[in-house]
Enzyme design. Sequence first.
Site: not given
Lengths: 278, 278, 278, 278
Positions: A196, A222-224
């Site tokens: 995040g 997100l960001d995964e």
Amino acid sequence: MESKAKVLIDCQDAKGLVYKISKVFYDKDLNIDNNREFVDKEAEKFFMRTVVTGKFEPKELADELTRVLPSNADLRVITPRRKKIVLLVTKESHALGDILIRHADGELEADIEAVIGNHNILEELVRRFDVPFFHIPTEGFSREEHEEHVMRMIDELCFDYIVLAKYMRILTPSFVQRYEKKIINIHHSFLPAFIGANPYKQAYERGVKIIGATAHFVTDDLDEGPIIAQDVIPVNHRLSWQEMQRAGRDGEKIVLSRALNLVLNDRVFVHGNKTIVF
Amino acid sequence: MESKAKVLIDCQDAKGLVYKISKVFYDKDLNIDNNREFVDKEAEKFFMRTVVTGKFEPKELADELTRVLPSNADLRVITPRRKKIVLLVTKESHALGDILIRHADGELEADIEAVIGNHNILEELVRRFDVPFFHIPTEGFSREEHEEHVMRMIDELCFDYIVLAKYMRILTPSFVQRYEKKIINIHHSFLPAFIGANPYKQAYERGVKIIGATAHFVTDDLDEGPIIAQDVIPVNHRLSWQEMQRAGRDGEKIVLSRALNLVLNDRVFVHGNKTIVF
Amino acid sequence: MESKAKVLIDCQDAKGLVYKISKVFYDKDLNIDNNREFVDKEAEKFFMRTVVTGKFEPKELADELTRVLPSNADLRVITPRRKKIVLLVTKESHALGDILIRHADGELEADIEAVIGNHNILEELVRRFDVPFFHIPTEGFSREEHEEHVMRMIDELCFDYIVLAKYMRILTPSFVQRYEKKIINIHHSFLPAFIGANPYKQAYERGVKIIGATAHFVTDDLDEGPIIAQDVIPVNHRLSWQEMQRAGRDGEKIVLSRALNLVLNDRVFVHGNKTIVF
Amino acid sequence: MESKAKVLIDCQDAKGLVYKISKVFYDKDLNIDNNREFVDKEAEKFFMRTVVTGKFEPKELADELTRVLPSNADLRVITPRRKKIVLLVTKESHALGDILIRHADGELEADIEAVIGNHNILEELVRRFDVPFFHIPTEGFSREEHEEHVMRMIDELCFDYIVLAKYMRILTPSFVQRYEKKIINIHHSFLPAFIGANPYKQAYERGVKIIGATAHFVTDDLDEGPIIAQDVIPVNHRLSWQEMQRAGRDGEKIVLSRALNLVLNDRVFVHGNKTIVF
């Protein structure tokens, strides 16, 4: 005439695959320049990347390989072709600058089709390198409308990969799905730590002794997405979060360029939420 | 007669602190062997660690320093004294073994008072080094009862720090509060990534390219205490989570020993949820 | 009016130095923003770097400090001033490019006065950034004559440091002595391993598993000057020396920029053949 | 009955090797558990390490592979067998201790036949682990005589590898040649930097910012043998050479154990003065 190709195979594991594949190469009198395989035993999946040279018709080679591979195999026979990338940026120049310099001196194995910014701050830098810059502002538009503009622009361009070189906007699922496995992002933390916003502030507040950077494919979460490359930089109590941010930039740009180079060389297989990097 | 002391100061920042403190040393004709300071501007806190030698009475030196320091200053004048530690272990031997070897060859700057295990698997190894081993089994006891036994044992021992050398039990708040700032743990991940159980499995499933280890003070919040030291080890798709675990052990033991050494040398200040490491 | 200065002291060690120096600051009502000291006991040398703010006349402050310092102390009171650098380059663009990008985005704490190349290949890149480029060819000139031209050019420029950003010419002693402690070089190996020509080829032939880069001040002895910063990159048997060279470039540019940043921030003391880096 | 073997091939490169070798495996209905190859194009050499399982007679498998390999191929079919090592030590315990702990907890994939020391300081530690220790003193003997004693002792033992775990004696060529490719040493520097005596003192005097450790096979030339593994540790001006030495020990023991593990797993090919590590 001598040809060259990268053969990429991603399929269900089965007995004799190496034999059957290498027999195709042998029967066609091809040289194996480079070969790497990996079997994920848990998932029973086979991955192979072979560089072959010799006299061959790529289509024919693909057909013969398909005959010996399990059904549903993902086979690619990639002949030498200069790839193209589109860069999305916001305000920070370090990741973009690193790619521009590598592009200018011929080290980047791709052409930069265009740079798209949601701000115009980086336009001057991009123009110095005679690369097209498009400013697609966000003011007055909803997230969806702005992204619509970006997608329309991207779809007019010719590209293999979209590189988010510190693009500080969260992408919607429809954007991500439209360019599946084609978007590479640099996240300014050692994922999965500090997902995040403002990871350096998070890292500072947590009091970590090492910070990091992660290049990954972008997926819905997100960001995964699947991680391609990571690196770390030691820090200590003397650094403010702004100083961590400054120190972290070097890691970010190096990791992004390294990941990009791996992807452009067809060295990265995506396998669920992971990557196989040869 | 020449004395030596480490002077540790942790107080509100104020103008002239270095001058006032060094004046005390100067007036007492002490030599400064080593000196490090840090000011956390955000928190307006001053930290200083000075090694002084000369002819002095520690109590007197402390009194004179107190006179020049802001009220509520945390001042410690530590004269050379061999520290003592108690180790808590479960089944894995690598972190324990590393400490035992360092202890045996005189590198560890502390004596090991005892090793307490909730299993007795490591008893043989500990006995080889003529260190007392106490087995406090968990079977038939609630978490609270078991911990009660451990605390009763610990309280009979003389110690400066409790080292969790891969102790695989979660401690209750009452245990943690009883030994505040005295418990050092090694967590087998690069915190704050992979908090909780089996971080190597989590790391494997996330597909990270680097794994880590984190030594930290233990606080109420699981794996959330102030970090003392961290290190990382590169991994790739070829490693199963068990292989990551094996590779990670080297990092764990080195980081724990390094953190322990820093703490035993009085080089670590705890400041909220962070550490200042001189 | 508030002033700010970095006070750098390099002198014979003596009792009470910290007290005497901090007394000067205290008496002048200065704030200490940041302070670091180091005593080299073997050499009996004292090093201190303090950032002070307050109302003061730099000349006066220097005079008062001089009064309390041992004779022959090397004292510098540095007030904020944008530094200037001159870059010397040959054909490779990565180190130069990294500095140009940092310069363009305001991260480099110096202005680039000019770039001087013994080839003109990098002229285009430099001009993109509106930085003056001077081509001083070597053809038809002896080493001494060529250097004479370079020195004449440099002497017309205003600069604090000369940065050899992959300048592939060996400098003569007269050049080095003329700009003592002012020339920073990046050597493409982990010094003192692989001194001299083509260190990547040497590293490849030796079969090392890690390569490195070293930023150092230039002295008479080739690649033997005080080291400012070093970094390493893992390699393996699969890399040709050309691939090592490519991989090594990232380390080179990052280390050079990091060293340059330290020097520009007045964080580096030269002490014999070593550096103290605060 | 299911068998398992590691097949190691080191031969002249030739077209179709992968095909011919995998055909042998396929025809014998063997599973390939793991496979890695490497071609050194400069030297025109082919290296392959394959783990196969299935029903087979090792001798027969070797014969059939020999038939398809170029003449002079170095082929090994290694069936599971616990290896044995002999350790040579002097006074320092960290590298020895690390191996003893790994041995005790079953992590080391070898048995320790004996530890031979030219001092008897480490006897107590070794005996704690019920491992035979032999003290072969040097006093009153020439280098050759002492080595003669050591060789006589070694020749009575059963072993696969001799590990120099900080053995501080220089070996004569006759010793090295007698146990060719069987002696593994840990050198306490980042080779080829700081060859010879007291590398930490050399590193300190050179003012390096990173120190290292190197595990290598021992050859005639001191510290010049094929490198198996290396690692580094950051240092700074505050460390004396004795502190560098202490900090370096962690690197030494980890690198030696890692290299030993690779060798014991038959993952290391020696190729001239280099290694191929799979």
